[in-house]
Design an enzyme around this catalytic site. Structure first.
Site, PDB file in Angstrom:
ATOM      1  N   GLY A 226      19.996 -27.519  36.542  1.00 52.12           N
ATOM      2  CA  GLY A 226      19.581 -29.126  36.933  1.00 52.12           C
ATOM      3  C   GLY A 226      20.871 -29.676  36.929  1.00 52.12           C
ATOM      4  O   GLY A 226      21.816 -29.047  37.505  1.00 52.12           O
ATOM      5  N   GLY A 229      23.633 -27.368  36.668  1.00 54.20           N
ATOM      6  CA  GLY A 229      24.389 -26.370  37.490  1.00 54.20           C
ATOM      7  C   GLY A 229      23.405 -25.222  37.233  1.00 54.20           C
ATOM      8  O   GLY A 229      22.212 -25.438  37.589  1.00 54.20           O
ATOM      9  N   ASP A 256      14.202 -27.093  45.824  1.00 53.84           N
ATOM     10  CA  ASP A 256      14.760 -26.716  46.860  1.00 53.84           C
ATOM     11  C   ASP A 256      15.257 -26.459  47.840  1.00 53.84           C
ATOM     12  O   ASP A 256      15.636 -25.313  48.532  1.00 53.84           O
ATOM     13  CB  ASP A 256      12.980 -27.506  47.772  1.00 53.84           C
TER      14      ASP A 256
END
Length: 312
Positions: A226, A229, A256
């Site tokens: 998140g 990193g 994604d």
């Protein structure tokens, strides 16, 4: 060539909301409507990078036709849809984004697949398989799909000489690991859940868990963290990449996009470090657009020189 698989695609509606009010009236603003699902999002990001892909999966009803037709008409013509039809209706998901970036997701289960549909999908995928093909198996499975599907597909695709990148959670993730994918991309929560430990954002601890995966045969573990990193593990080697500072419009689909960047680099034969940098830049760039809309390629290129990899 890259082939993506989305077992449970969706029409994603992402809406801005001042503050979520449970059990009360919520007025939505700035509603974005996108075709989505993890594999679909990967294909969209690949297209933004100028990379062709074949998008496979299940599609049902009018919503399913919308997914297929939207991908077929994608700007630049970089996406070729090859979906298996299901009865019922492809799901619609609602994602609520608050001003501070907090995300609430309301996801439908999707249509049910029977054994005959799973066999048809397997035939479709194996029809594209070969030594120079990279498969991205990403996202949840809808009703009727067994939790060992990624494991079984990975083994079959490996037998055909292809490489496999897998992104899933829960039983799908656990069983996919048994087939030793070339790349696996859990987030920190999913990885800690797999090992039965308390969730952490400590990169060194996550890297140790990634090493445990590579000792089971996984080629590369890409662990998204998140806003902290990501860390990457290949064999006993590990690297940490801090998150790039961007002004986020939506974090939906950022993981994604990161996977798409890594896949794109691999397909182009880039060195590992350059694959990871492209993944980080693509993931950060995806945060700057609303919904799951892919960023402009110029945004990715501008972020690339700012990616830093530190050995762990």
């Amino acid at each position: 060539m890259i082939v993506t698989l989305t077992l449970n695609p969706a029409i994603d509606k992402t809406a801005r909301i001042d503050a979520l009010c449970p059990r009360g009236l919520n007025r939505l603003g700035q509603v974005e409507r996108d075709v989505g699902g993890k594999g679909v999002n990967v294909s969209k990001m690949l297209a933004a990078l100028g990379q062709d892909s074949i998008a496979c999966g299940f599609a049902a009803g009018q919503a399913g036709r919308t997914v297929v037709e939207t991908l077929r008409a994608w700007p630049g013509g970089h996406i070729t849809p090859d979906f298996v039809a299901l009865p019922g209706e492809t799901r619609t998901n609602l994602k609520l984004v608050e001003p501070d970036g907090a995300l609430t997701e309301l996801n439908e289960p999707g249509p049910a697949a029977g054994p005959e549909h799973i066999r048809a999908l397997s035939r479709t995928l194996l029809g594209h398989a070969g030594p120079d093909v990279l498969f991205v198996l990403a996202g949840s499975a809808g009703p009727g799909v067994p939790p060992d599907i990624y494991r079984d597909l990975t083994r079959a695709l490996h037998a055909a000489g292809a490489k496999v990148l897998a992104d899933a959670d829960g039983p799908l993730f656990a069983r996919a690991v048994q087939a030793a994918p070339d790349v696996i991309k859990p987030n920190a929560f999913e990885l800690c859940q797999y090992f039965g430990v308390e969730t952490t954002d400590d990169a060194a601890q996550l890297a140790d868990m990634g090493r445990a995966l590579t000792r089971q045969g996984v080629g590369l573990a890409c662990i998204s963290m998140g806003g902290q990193g990501a860390c990457f593990v290949q064999g006993e080697d590990a690297w940490y990449a801090p998150a790039l500072p961007v002004t986020p419009a939506s974090t939906v689909g950022a993981g994604d996009a990161m996977l798409a960047g890594v896949a794109c680099g691999m397909d182009r034969g880039l060195p590992l470090a350059d694959c990871l940098r492209l993944g980080m830049a693509a993931g950060a760039a995806a945060c700057t657009t609303p919904g799951t809309r892919p960023p402009a390629p110029e945004t990715v290129q501008a972020l690339l020189p700012r990616v830093r990899l530190r050995r762990l």
